[in-house]
Each structure stands twice: as C-alpha cells, then as structure tokens.
Design a protein around this motif. Sequence first.
Motif, short mmCIF file in Angstrom:
data_model
loop_
_atom_site.label_atom_id
_atom_site.label_comp_id
_atom_site.label_asym_id
_atom_site.label_seq_id
_atom_site.Cartn_x
_atom_site.Cartn_y
_atom_site.Cartn_z
N GLU A 7 -8.47 9.33 17.08
CA GLU A 7 -8.50 8.52 15.86
C GLU A 7 -9.28 7.24 16.16
OE1 GLU A 7 -4.85 7.57 13.96
OE2 GLU A 7 -4.31 9.67 13.65
N THR A 8 -10.05 6.81 15.19
CA THR A 8 -10.83 5.59 15.34
C THR A 8 -10.31 4.57 14.34
OG1 THR A 8 -12.73 6.95 15.91
CG2 THR A 8 -13.16 4.67 15.33
N LYS A 9 -10.03 3.38 14.84
CA LYS A 9 -9.55 2.30 13.98
C LYS A 9 -10.45 1.09 14.18
CE LYS A 9 -4.81 3.88 14.38
NZ LYS A 9 -3.49 3.60 14.89
N GLU A 58 -8.55 5.78 19.84
CA GLU A 58 -7.27 6.17 20.43
C GLU A 58 -7.18 7.69 20.52
OE1 GLU A 58 -4.01 2.83 19.31
OE2 GLU A 58 -4.42 4.33 17.78
N VAL A 59 -6.56 8.15 21.59
CA VAL A 59 -6.32 9.57 21.80
C VAL A 59 -4.83 9.80 21.65
CG1 VAL A 59 -6.52 11.50 23.42
CG2 VAL A 59 -8.29 9.74 23.36
N PHE A 60 -4.47 10.78 20.84
CA PHE A 60 -3.07 11.10 20.56
C PHE A 60 -2.75 12.49 21.09
CE2 PHE A 60 -3.93 7.85 17.47
CZ PHE A 60 -2.73 7.17 17.34
N GLU A 61 -1.52 12.62 21.59
CA GLU A 61 -0.97 13.92 21.94
C GLU A 61 0.14 14.16 20.93
OE1 GLU A 61 0.82 16.21 25.83
OE2 GLU A 61 0.83 14.04 25.76
N GLY A 62 -0.17 14.92 19.90
CA GLY A 62 0.76 15.05 18.78
C GLY A 62 0.76 13.76 18.00
N ASN A 121 -18.25 9.46 19.52
CA ASN A 121 -18.69 10.85 19.67
C ASN A 121 -18.41 11.38 21.08
OD1 ASN A 121 -19.56 10.89 17.04
ND2 ASN A 121 -21.67 10.39 17.56
N LEU A 122 -18.63 10.55 22.11
CA LEU A 122 -18.36 11.00 23.47
C LEU A 122 -16.87 11.27 23.69
CD1 LEU A 122 -20.72 8.76 25.62
CD2 LEU A 122 -20.80 11.23 25.40
N THR A 123 -16.02 10.42 23.11
CA THR A 123 -14.58 10.63 23.25
C THR A 123 -14.16 11.92 22.55
OG1 THR A 123 -14.26 8.24 23.31
CG2 THR A 123 -12.32 9.58 22.91
N ARG A 124 -14.67 12.14 21.36
CA ARG A 124 -14.34 13.38 20.64
C ARG A 124 -14.84 14.61 21.40
NH1 ARG A 124 -15.55 11.12 14.79
NH2 ARG A 124 -13.48 10.37 14.33
N GLU A 125 -16.03 14.50 21.97
CA GLU A 125 -16.58 15.62 22.71
C GLU A 125 -15.74 15.93 23.95
OE1 GLU A 125 -20.82 16.80 24.78
OE2 GLU A 125 -20.77 15.18 23.33
N ALA A 126 -15.29 14.89 24.64
CA ALA A 126 -14.45 15.09 25.82
C ALA A 126 -13.11 15.72 25.44
CB ALA A 126 -14.21 13.76 26.54
N VAL A 127 -12.52 15.26 24.36
CA VAL A 127 -11.23 15.80 23.93
C VAL A 127 -11.40 17.24 23.43
CG1 VAL A 127 -9.46 15.59 22.14
CG2 VAL A 127 -10.13 13.59 23.47
N ASP A 128 -12.47 17.52 22.72
CA ASP A 128 -12.72 18.90 22.27
C ASP A 128 -12.96 19.82 23.46
OD1 ASP A 128 -12.37 18.25 19.64
OD2 ASP A 128 -14.51 18.15 19.16
#
Length: 176
Positions: free
Chosen positions: A29-31, A40-44, A132-139
């Motif tokens: 999520e981006t704020k 921020e990266v969320f687990e659930g 974008n890099l954070t989303r790519e890493a999480v994906d």
Amino acid sequence: MRKLFLGVFLGILFQSNVFAQDSPFLRVETKRNILTQKVEVFEGSKPLRKQDVMLLLSEDPEALALYGKSLRRQKINVALSVLNVGLFAGSTFLVISPQSQSSTFSNLFWPITLGTLGVGIVSGILSGDVRNLTREAVDLYNFGNQNGPPVYFQENRIDQQIFSFKIPISGKPSLF
C-alpha cells in the motif's frame, strides 16, 4: 449421507485454510506522507517492518535485491524531497523579501526556481520507481519466478480452431 458430505466438505475447507496459512501473501500500500510517500508492506492486515520484509524476502534472492534497490531509492527520494522543500522555501523567501530595487529580481531567483522544478520532477520519478520496485519484489515473492509470459485462458488460445467449417474466400458465394 448428508453428514458424511458435510464432514468431507468441512474437512476440505479446513485443510485448504490451513495450507493457505503456510505461505501468506504480502501486499503493498502506498500512502502520501508530508514530504513524499510511504510504501508499506502488509501480511494480511498486519503492517510489516522493513526488517521483517527483508527476512521474508530472503527466501528469494531476486526479490530481496529488488526490495533493497527500492529502499536505497527511497532514501534518495526522501533526501531530494527535503532539498525540494528547502529550495521552495528559499525561492519564496526571495520573492517576499524586500529588494534594493523593486524592478529587479535577485540573481538567485531563477536558478533556485528551476532547481526546485528539476528536483521535484526527479523526486516524482523516483517515488514512482520506489513504488513499482516494491510491488515487483512482493509479487516475485508471492507468485515466484515464472519464466515466460503469463498465460490466461489457455483453453481459448488463438491457434485452436473456432469453427468446424471453413469459409471460402473466392468471389463466388457457395453454400457448401
């Protein structure tokens, strides 16, 4: 028979729920923040600290490298955002401050204004890159390294025959 079916159904449901908890999915999520953005990266529904994310991503070295690159660019972006605020305050001070002659601007006004514009543009590009890099890493962590393009609806591929008859392309119309 109904009790047996209900028992099997609940057993399968419970088992799939247990297996689903073994590898939880992460989401990003981006704020907007005062200076820049917070990724921020969320687990659930639980937000994770950067150390926790790095620990989870350590299973996939490529995802960890992308996340590390994202963190480095985020630090640069924060520094550029602070510089941008300082340049904006400086240019505002030059406009508001009394001049020795009212018809001339200070020699610093245009360089500071153009610097503010340039730093703002670079900061905006970096903030999108961080996201974008954070989303790519999480994906990459969530879905693994899938070589090749993703295939959706494989049963409806283009190379499959759609009709069971061929339409003639000759000039004469024919029924058969």
